[in-house]
Design a protein around this motif. Structure first.
Motif, PDB file in Angstrom:
ATOM      1  N   LEU A   1      40.390   9.281  13.855  1.00  0.00           N
ATOM      2  CA  LEU A   1      41.475   8.600  14.558  1.00  0.00           C
ATOM      3  C   LEU A   1      41.273   8.684  16.065  1.00  0.00           C
ATOM      4  O   LEU A   1      41.510   7.712  16.798  1.00  0.00           O
ATOM      5  CB  LEU A   1      42.821   9.219  14.157  1.00  0.00           C
ATOM      6  N   ALA A   2      40.824   9.835  16.536  1.00  0.00           N
ATOM      7  CA  ALA A   2      40.554   9.989  17.969  1.00  0.00           C
ATOM      8  C   ALA A   2      39.444   9.033  18.413  1.00  0.00           C
ATOM      9  O   ALA A   2      39.497   8.456  19.514  1.00  0.00           O
ATOM     10  CB  ALA A   2      40.184  11.435  18.279  1.00  0.00           C
ATOM     11  N   GLN A   3      38.437   8.857  17.554  1.00  0.00           N
ATOM     12  CA  GLN A   3      37.362   7.924  17.864  1.00  0.00           C
ATOM     13  C   GLN A   3      37.902   6.488  17.945  1.00  0.00           C
ATOM     14  O   GLN A   3      37.520   5.712  18.845  1.00  0.00           O
ATOM     15  CB  GLN A   3      36.279   7.999  16.781  1.00  0.00           C
ATOM     16  N   LEU A   4      38.777   6.120  17.040  1.00  0.00           N
ATOM     17  CA  LEU A   4      39.376   4.780  17.049  1.00  0.00           C
ATOM     18  C   LEU A   4      40.172   4.570  18.331  1.00  0.00           C
ATOM     19  O   LEU A   4      40.047   3.521  18.984  1.00  0.00           O
ATOM     20  CB  LEU A   4      40.268   4.597  15.818  1.00  0.00           C
ATOM     21  N   ARG A   5      40.998   5.535  18.694  1.00  0.00           N
ATOM     22  CA  ARG A   5      41.796   5.404  19.914  1.00  0.00           C
ATOM     23  C   ARG A   5      40.900   5.257  21.134  1.00  0.00           C
ATOM     24  O   ARG A   5      41.132   4.419  22.016  1.00  0.00           O
ATOM     25  CB  ARG A   5      42.698   6.632  20.090  1.00  0.00           C
ATOM     26  N   ALA A   6      39.878   6.126  21.197  1.00  0.00           N
ATOM     27  CA  ALA A   6      39.007   6.101  22.379  1.00  0.00           C
ATOM     28  C   ALA A   6      38.290   4.764  22.516  1.00  0.00           C
ATOM     29  O   ALA A   6      38.160   4.223  23.633  1.00  0.00           O
ATOM     30  CB  ALA A   6      37.989   7.247  22.295  1.00  0.00           C
ATOM     31  N   LEU A   9      44.313  -5.613  14.436  1.00  0.00           N
ATOM     32  CA  LEU A   9      44.670  -4.561  13.485  1.00  0.00           C
ATOM     33  C   LEU A   9      44.277  -3.191  14.029  1.00  0.00           C
ATOM     34  O   LEU A   9      45.064  -2.233  13.963  1.00  0.00           O
ATOM     35  CB  LEU A   9      43.986  -4.806  12.138  1.00  0.00           C
ATOM     36  N   ASP A  10      43.062  -3.094  14.592  1.00  0.00           N
ATOM     37  CA  ASP A  10      42.631  -1.821  15.175  1.00  0.00           C
ATOM     38  C   ASP A  10      43.555  -1.402  16.315  1.00  0.00           C
ATOM     39  O   ASP A  10      43.879  -0.219  16.477  1.00  0.00           O
ATOM     40  CB  ASP A  10      41.196  -1.943  15.695  1.00  0.00           C
ATOM     41  N   LEU A  11      43.961  -2.383  17.109  1.00  0.00           N
ATOM     42  CA  LEU A  11      44.866  -2.083  18.220  1.00  0.00           C
ATOM     43  C   LEU A  11      46.207  -1.543  17.723  1.00  0.00           C
ATOM     44  O   LEU A  11      46.770  -0.598  18.296  1.00  0.00           O
ATOM     45  CB  LEU A  11      45.080  -3.341  19.071  1.00  0.00           C
ATOM     46  N   ILE A  12      46.744  -2.168  16.679  1.00  0.00           N
ATOM     47  CA  ILE A  12      48.033  -1.703  16.143  1.00  0.00           C
ATOM     48  C   ILE A  12      47.914  -0.258  15.670  1.00  0.00           C
ATOM     49  O   ILE A  12      48.777   0.590  15.970  1.00  0.00           O
ATOM     50  CB  ILE A  12      48.500  -2.625  14.999  1.00  0.00           C
ATOM     51  N   LEU A  13      46.837   0.053  14.931  1.00  0.00           N
ATOM     52  CA  LEU A  13      46.660   1.428  14.444  1.00  0.00           C
ATOM     53  C   LEU A  13      46.487   2.395  15.607  1.00  0.00           C
ATOM     54  O   LEU A  13      47.103   3.476  15.633  1.00  0.00           O
ATOM     55  CB  LEU A  13      45.443   1.493  13.513  1.00  0.00           C
ATOM     56  N   ALA A  14      45.648   2.044  16.558  1.00  0.00           N
ATOM     57  CA  ALA A  14      45.388   2.937  17.685  1.00  0.00           C
ATOM     58  C   ALA A  14      46.630   3.128  18.551  1.00  0.00           C
ATOM     59  O   ALA A  14      46.932   4.242  19.003  1.00  0.00           O
ATOM     60  CB  ALA A  14      44.237   2.388  18.521  1.00  0.00           C
ATOM     61  N   GLU A  27      51.347   6.269  20.269  1.00  0.00           N
ATOM     62  CA  GLU A  27      52.794   6.482  20.348  1.00  0.00           C
ATOM     63  C   GLU A  27      53.191   7.809  19.712  1.00  0.00           C
ATOM     64  O   GLU A  27      53.972   8.584  20.278  1.00  0.00           O
ATOM     65  CB  GLU A  27      53.512   5.323  19.663  1.00  0.00           C
ATOM     66  N   LEU A  28      52.628   8.086  18.522  1.00  0.00           N
ATOM     67  CA  LEU A  28      52.932   9.341  17.841  1.00  0.00           C
ATOM     68  C   LEU A  28      52.383  10.524  18.632  1.00  0.00           C
ATOM     69  O   LEU A  28      53.010  11.580  18.703  1.00  0.00           O
ATOM     70  CB  LEU A  28      52.331   9.330  16.431  1.00  0.00           C
ATOM     71  N   ARG A  29      51.224  10.358  19.215  1.00  0.00           N
ATOM     72  CA  ARG A  29      50.605  11.416  20.019  1.00  0.00           C
ATOM     73  C   ARG A  29      51.475  11.758  21.216  1.00  0.00           C
ATOM     74  O   ARG A  29      51.687  12.923  21.554  1.00  0.00           O
ATOM     75  CB  ARG A  29      49.229  10.961  20.478  1.00  0.00           C
ATOM     76  N   GLY A  30      52.022  10.726  21.860  1.00  0.00           N
ATOM     77  CA  GLY A  30      52.906  10.968  22.987  1.00  0.00           C
ATOM     78  C   GLY A  30      54.202  11.634  22.574  1.00  0.00           C
ATOM     79  O   GLY A  30      54.750  12.476  23.282  1.00  0.00           O
TER      80      GLY A  30
END
Length: 410
Positions: A318-323, A390-395, A400-403
């Motif tokens: 998940l961190a890789q996707l966000r980055a 779709l990737d943007l929505i997940l990331a 949002e949850l991370r914050g």
């Protein structure tokens, strides 16, 4: 029949008033009195009114005879302890507990039988012409006898209940360990253990992971009486709940109240032999609660947060996707990033409708348009690619949850 004469010295209630020779006369009538007492008990106590099969009739008869014998023995020897007869009633009390019956029926039988026996034997004393002091002393001995056998029965009952409860708890712990083990159990093995643990086998279950507390107390074993299998010693404490979707016992506010405010996560409802899967997700959700990714307080149901659990199932990935997907946002200031991320997620989820986004974010539509122009410069054509969206929505959802949690793994 010759009347016995009082003798002996005073020593304790009724010791001088009851002539020991009376014991011989009453002992001769013991079997006849036992017949009447047995019938009185069977007629007055519903639990003892069953058809008199051989074994049951023998036990009831033995109990009546033993109590009458103790009464007569007290007359013959006021100092006698009646240990053997007390042991008989101790075992009788144990037997009632082991059979799962209440002690109330046995105690009622003792009271009814004792009173009727006293009427019969007291009548004999009056027919012999004994004075009122002797009759009163006989009454005291009768009550003493009932008290002694009742205490012995209660002690046996309590001891058996304690041992039975401990053993039942051990069996249920073994059953819970089997159900939550690494290897899915066979239904036959589960049914065998469940029978010994007096646990009704359900079709579906859910596992609850409870937030640990500094001190575990007996009252922290919620819902065990309702059929849940409970292990408060594990880390985290856990409960296996039978048929969670089919009973009000484990749903909504009632469940939260039963937990007495303790935070908990309820895993998905699964078939019985897949209980370990429910435990996995409940434990995962409890961890996310502790980090603030999911609500920290109350009861969290995994079924209400499946997307969040899915996103955080492989956090390094998940961190890789966000980055990768949110890299364009790394070029803006720290103050701009959360506002642009929030606007982009609302725009993607809102079907690219600017007025709806403005309403959702409580800002002016012109503000939304300004931010979208910035996002167009940052992301370019990727904003309009279905796969990238779709990737943007997940990331962005993970962002949002991370914050919200403030301490998610990066």
């Amino acid at each position: 029949m010759a009347s016995p004469t009082p003798h002996g010295t005073a020593d304790g209630p009724g010791a001088s008033a009851v002539p020991p020779d009376l014991a011989k006369l009453l002992r001769a009538q013991l079997e006849a009195v036992a017949d009447e007492v047995e019938e009185e008990v069977r007629s007055q106590v519903p639990e003892y009114a069953r058809p008199a099969d051989g074994t049951y009739r023998a036990h009831l008869r033995a109990g009546v005879v033993q109590a009458l014998t103790l009464f007569v023995d007290h007359i013959a020897d006021p100092h006698g302890q009646g240990d053997a007869i007390a042991a008989t009633y101790y075992e009788l009390g144990r037997g009632e507990a082991l059979e799962g019956r209440s002690l109330d029926a046995l105690q009622s039988a003792l009271r009814v039988g004792g009173l009727h026996a006293w009427r019969l034997m007291g009548r004999t004393a009056e027919e012999l012409g004994l004075d009122s002091a002797v009759v009163a002393a006989l009454g005291e001995l009768a009550f003493r006898t009932v008290h002694e056998v009742a205490e012995a029965a209660a002690a046996g009952y309590a001891e058996a209940r304690l041992r039975s409860t401990d053993e039942l708890e051990r069996r249920r712990r073994r059953l819970l360990d089997l159900l939550l083990g690494d290897v899915p159990p066979s239904l036959d093995a589960v049914q065998d253990l469940a029978h010994g643990a007096r646990w009704s086998v359900p079709r579906q279950v859910a596992v609850v992971a409870l937030a640990a507390t500094p001190e575990q107390r007996e009252e922290d074993r919620p819902l065990a009486a309702a059929g849940a299998l409970v292990d408060m010693e594990s880390r985290p404490p856990r409960m296996l709940v039978p048929d969670p979707d089919g009973s009000g016992r484990f749903g909504g506010r009632a469940f939260a109240l039963a937990l007495r405010g303790r935070p908990a996560a309820i895993g998905p409802t699964v078939p019985l032999t897949a209980a370990a899967q429910s435990l996995h997700w409940a434990t995962r959700a409890l961890g996310l609660m502790g980090r603030g990714v999911l609500p920290r307080q109350g009861v969290v149901r995994c079924s209400d947060h499946l997307s969040t659990l899915l996103l955080h199932n492989d956090e390094p990935l998940l961190a890789q996707l966000r980055a990768r997907v949110l890299a364009p946002l790394d070029t803006v200031s720290e103050g701009q990033r959360p506002r642009l991320a929030e606007t982009l997620l609302a725009w993607l989820l809102g079907g690219s409708n600017v007025p709806d986004v403005a309403t959702r974010l409580h800002v002016h539509p012109q503000t939304v348009r300004y931010r979208l122009r910035q996002l167009e410069k940052l992301f370019g054509d990727a904003l309009h690619d279905p796969g990238t969206r779709l990737d943007l929505i997940l990331a962005l959802h993970a962002e949002e949850l991370r914050g919200r949690g403030g301490c998610a793994t990066t």
